[in-house]
Design a protein around this motif. Structure first.
Motif, PDB file in Angstrom:
ATOM      1  N   THR A  37      56.986  31.219  80.580  1.00  0.00           N
ATOM      2  CA  THR A  37      55.814  31.465  81.419  1.00  0.00           C
ATOM      3  C   THR A  37      54.720  30.486  81.046  1.00  0.00           C
ATOM      4  O   THR A  37      54.275  30.450  79.900  1.00  0.00           O
ATOM      5  CB  THR A  37      55.279  32.897  81.251  1.00  0.00           C
ATOM      6  N   LEU A  38      54.308  29.701  82.026  1.00  0.00           N
ATOM      7  CA  LEU A  38      53.152  28.819  81.872  1.00  0.00           C
ATOM      8  C   LEU A  38      51.975  29.470  82.558  1.00  0.00           C
ATOM      9  O   LEU A  38      52.007  29.711  83.778  1.00  0.00           O
ATOM     10  CB  LEU A  38      53.428  27.450  82.498  1.00  0.00           C
ATOM     11  N   GLY A  39      50.947  29.788  81.798  1.00  0.00           N
ATOM     12  CA  GLY A  39      49.724  30.313  82.373  1.00  0.00           C
ATOM     13  C   GLY A  39      48.832  29.173  82.820  1.00  0.00           C
ATOM     14  O   GLY A  39      48.566  28.249  82.044  1.00  0.00           O
ATOM     15  N   LEU A  40      48.379  29.233  84.057  1.00  0.00           N
ATOM     16  CA  LEU A  40      47.519  28.195  84.613  1.00  0.00           C
ATOM     17  C   LEU A  40      46.160  28.829  84.879  1.00  0.00           C
ATOM     18  O   LEU A  40      46.033  29.693  85.757  1.00  0.00           O
ATOM     19  CB  LEU A  40      48.130  27.648  85.902  1.00  0.00           C
ATOM     20  N   VAL A  41      45.157  28.430  84.093  1.00  0.00           N
ATOM     21  CA  VAL A  41      43.860  29.093  84.149  1.00  0.00           C
ATOM     22  C   VAL A  41      42.757  28.104  84.483  1.00  0.00           C
ATOM     23  O   VAL A  41      42.895  26.893  84.305  1.00  0.00           O
ATOM     24  CB  VAL A  41      43.525  29.814  82.819  1.00  0.00           C
ATOM     25  N   GLY A  42      41.660  28.652  84.947  1.00  0.00           N
ATOM     26  CA  GLY A  42      40.491  27.849  85.271  1.00  0.00           C
ATOM     27  C   GLY A  42      39.591  28.635  86.187  1.00  0.00           C
ATOM     28  O   GLY A  42      40.024  29.597  86.827  1.00  0.00           O
ATOM     29  N   ARG A  43      38.340  28.219  86.252  1.00  0.00           N
ATOM     30  CA  ARG A  43      37.393  28.933  87.104  1.00  0.00           C
ATOM     31  C   ARG A  43      37.742  28.703  88.580  1.00  0.00           C
ATOM     32  O   ARG A  43      38.511  27.799  88.916  1.00  0.00           O
ATOM     33  CB  ARG A  43      35.973  28.486  86.810  1.00  0.00           C
ATOM     34  N   ASP A 234      48.530  31.174  71.809  1.00  0.00           N
ATOM     35  CA  ASP A 234      47.651  31.521  70.695  1.00  0.00           C
ATOM     36  C   ASP A 234      46.790  30.349  70.261  1.00  0.00           C
ATOM     37  O   ASP A 234      45.623  30.529  69.883  1.00  0.00           O
ATOM     38  CB  ASP A 234      48.474  32.042  69.508  1.00  0.00           C
ATOM     39  N   ALA A 235      47.346  29.135  70.306  1.00  0.00           N
ATOM     40  CA  ALA A 235      46.570  27.962  69.897  1.00  0.00           C
ATOM     41  C   ALA A 235      45.394  27.730  70.832  1.00  0.00           C
ATOM     42  O   ALA A 235      44.270  27.442  70.387  1.00  0.00           O
ATOM     43  CB  ALA A 235      47.471  26.729  69.852  1.00  0.00           C
ATOM     44  N   VAL A 236      45.628  27.855  72.138  1.00  0.00           N
ATOM     45  CA  VAL A 236      44.548  27.633  73.094  1.00  0.00           C
ATOM     46  C   VAL A 236      43.499  28.735  72.997  1.00  0.00           C
ATOM     47  O   VAL A 236      42.284  28.469  73.038  1.00  0.00           O
ATOM     48  CB  VAL A 236      45.104  27.542  74.532  1.00  0.00           C
ATOM     49  N   VAL A 237      43.945  29.974  72.832  1.00  0.00           N
ATOM     50  CA  VAL A 237      43.004  31.092  72.775  1.00  0.00           C
ATOM     51  C   VAL A 237      42.220  31.099  71.466  1.00  0.00           C
ATOM     52  O   VAL A 237      41.003  31.316  71.454  1.00  0.00           O
ATOM     53  CB  VAL A 237      43.753  32.429  72.967  1.00  0.00           C
ATOM     54  N   ASP A 238      42.901  30.847  70.348  1.00  0.00           N
ATOM     55  CA  ASP A 238      42.243  30.934  69.046  1.00  0.00           C
ATOM     56  C   ASP A 238      41.467  29.673  68.680  1.00  0.00           C
ATOM     57  O   ASP A 238      40.471  29.743  67.949  1.00  0.00           O
ATOM     58  CB  ASP A 238      43.280  31.221  67.956  1.00  0.00           C
ATOM     59  N   HIS A 239      41.911  28.520  69.191  1.00  0.00           N
ATOM     60  CA  HIS A 239      41.267  27.261  68.822  1.00  0.00           C
ATOM     61  C   HIS A 239      41.109  26.369  70.052  1.00  0.00           C
ATOM     62  O   HIS A 239      41.693  25.285  70.118  1.00  0.00           O
ATOM     63  CB  HIS A 239      42.079  26.540  67.740  1.00  0.00           C
ATOM     64  N   PRO A 240      40.333  26.797  71.026  1.00  0.00           N
ATOM     65  CA  PRO A 240      40.169  25.998  72.245  1.00  0.00           C
ATOM     66  C   PRO A 240      39.501  24.658  71.940  1.00  0.00           C
ATOM     67  O   PRO A 240      38.569  24.582  71.137  1.00  0.00           O
ATOM     68  CB  PRO A 240      39.288  26.886  73.123  1.00  0.00           C
ATOM     69  N   GLN A 241      39.993  23.615  72.593  1.00  0.00           N
ATOM     70  CA  GLN A 241      39.479  22.278  72.348  1.00  0.00           C
ATOM     71  C   GLN A 241      38.555  21.781  73.458  1.00  0.00           C
ATOM     72  O   GLN A 241      37.709  20.926  73.223  1.00  0.00           O
ATOM     73  CB  GLN A 241      40.651  21.299  72.195  1.00  0.00           C
ATOM     74  N   SER A 242      38.739  22.267  74.669  1.00  0.00           N
ATOM     75  CA  SER A 242      37.974  21.767  75.811  1.00  0.00           C
ATOM     76  C   SER A 242      36.811  22.702  76.135  1.00  0.00           C
ATOM     77  O   SER A 242      36.885  23.915  75.903  1.00  0.00           O
ATOM     78  CB  SER A 242      38.876  21.643  77.039  1.00  0.00           C
ATOM     79  N   PRO A 243      35.729  22.157  76.697  1.00  0.00           N
ATOM     80  CA  PRO A 243      34.631  23.022  77.143  1.00  0.00           C
ATOM     81  C   PRO A 243      35.087  24.068  78.164  1.00  0.00           C
ATOM     82  O   PRO A 243      34.604  25.198  78.145  1.00  0.00           O
ATOM     83  CB  PRO A 243      33.632  22.037  77.759  1.00  0.00           C
ATOM     84  N   ALA A 244      36.023  23.697  79.036  1.00  0.00           N
ATOM     85  CA  ALA A 244      36.500  24.647  80.043  1.00  0.00           C
ATOM     86  C   ALA A 244      37.199  25.833  79.390  1.00  0.00           C
ATOM     87  O   ALA A 244      36.980  26.993  79.783  1.00  0.00           O
ATOM     88  CB  ALA A 244      37.456  23.945  81.014  1.00  0.00           C
ATOM     89  N   ALA A 245      38.044  25.565  78.397  1.00  0.00           N
ATOM     90  CA  ALA A 245      38.732  26.661  77.706  1.00  0.00           C
ATOM     91  C   ALA A 245      37.749  27.514  76.927  1.00  0.00           C
ATOM     92  O   ALA A 245      37.844  28.752  76.932  1.00  0.00           O
ATOM     93  CB  ALA A 245      39.806  26.099  76.780  1.00  0.00           C
ATOM     94  N   ARG A 246      36.794  26.887  76.279  1.00  0.00           N
ATOM     95  CA  ARG A 246      35.809  27.654  75.513  1.00  0.00           C
ATOM     96  C   ARG A 246      34.978  28.548  76.427  1.00  0.00           C
ATOM     97  O   ARG A 246      34.650  29.682  76.076  1.00  0.00           O
ATOM     98  CB  ARG A 246      34.917  26.703  74.701  1.00  0.00           C
ATOM     99  N   ALA A 247      34.667  28.056  77.623  1.00  0.00           N
ATOM    100  CA  ALA A 247      33.889  28.865  78.560  1.00  0.00           C
ATOM    101  C   ALA A 247      34.688  30.071  79.043  1.00  0.00           C
ATOM    102  O   ALA A 247      34.147  31.176  79.165  1.00  0.00           O
ATOM    103  CB  ALA A 247      33.449  28.010  79.749  1.00  0.00           C
TER     104      ALA A 247
END
Length: 260
Positions: A37-43, A234-247
């Protein structure tokens, strides 16, 4: 990771709006492995639904390439495309809009069985009962009108219709966002169970990072038509690198949990 089930390369898509060109996708690249499963997220407005429609060939890209099950997906046409389409199904946000409102549940589920000649006519009623059972509905739902069902029940029927085609990949575009919290949780559990039993791959499109986290092995974060971050969930959620992910994560503070 297994060889890619789906591989998209340099996808571009623009729209004409008010006399100017709006770029919806900017050289997007992604892969999905069998059973993943690839989760595709964004505003909202970031391009994720456009990407879903391009991947499923509901919308053509301006340029780029897609390989699905080892074939050039964009080169297929006619009978070859109709045959291949059953292996990639889509479940939409609005389950009512995805059906003929005059249809019965049995009629909606019979259509893919008939179109793709998956079971003989004498077996269709039994197969419809099996599909309903698989998504947690009893056989008596087959006689009901689509309009009689609740939103959660309609979404289960939409998933059953996708399963009828025996797909390798299901693209779910905001498929649980219109449901209340308790129904949403049951649908997410159903998707995980179906994946375990059938080896399905999903692209799970959502602005709801909590829902994506519950079902995804990897997450790709979109912003302004581009994938700006990608990695294990878990890597993206726990250690987001981009401003979009952090938001996105800041909007759902319960996702940030302390490590034991």
């Amino acid at each position: 990771m297994s060889a890619a089930l789906l591989e998209a390369t340099d996808l571009r898509k623009s729209w004409a709006a008010r006399g100017r060109s709006v770029v919806a996708l900017k050289e997007v690249n992604l892969t999905v492995a069998p059973g993943e499963t690839l989760g595709l997220v964004g505003r909202s407005g970031c391009g994720k639904s456009t990407l879903a429609r391009v991947l499923t060939r509901l919308t053509p890209p301006q340029s780029g390439a897609i390989r699905f099950r080892g074939e050039d997906w964009l080169a297929l046409s006619g009978a070859a495309l109709r045959t291949a389409r059953r292996h990639m199904q889509m479940v939409f946000q609005d389950p009512l809009g995805a059906f003929n409102p005059r249809a019965t549940v049995a009629g909606a589920l019979a259509d893919p069985l008939r179109i793709h000649d998956l079971v003989p006519p004498a077996r269709r009623a039994a197969r419809i009962d099996e599909l309903l059972e698989r998504v947690g509905l009893t056989a008596d739902y087959a006689r009901r009108s689509i309009l009689e069902l609740s939103g959660g029940q309609r979404q289960r029927v939409a998933i059953a219709r996708a399963l009828a085609c025996e797909p390798s990949l299901i693209v779910l575009d905001e498929a649980v966002s219109a449901l209340d919290v308790s129904v949403r949780a049951r649908i997410l559990d159903l998707l995980v169970d179906l994946q375990r039993e059938h080896g399905l791959a999903y692209i799970f499109v959502s602005h709801d990072l909590a829902a994506v986290k519950a079902v995804s092995h990897r997450i790709a974060v979109m912003e302004a038509g581009e994938i700006v971050e990608e990695g294990p969930t878990d890597a993206v959620v726990d250690h987001p690198q981009s401003p979009a992910a952090r938001a996105l994560i800041a909007a759902v503070p319960r996702l940030i949990r302390e490590k034991p």
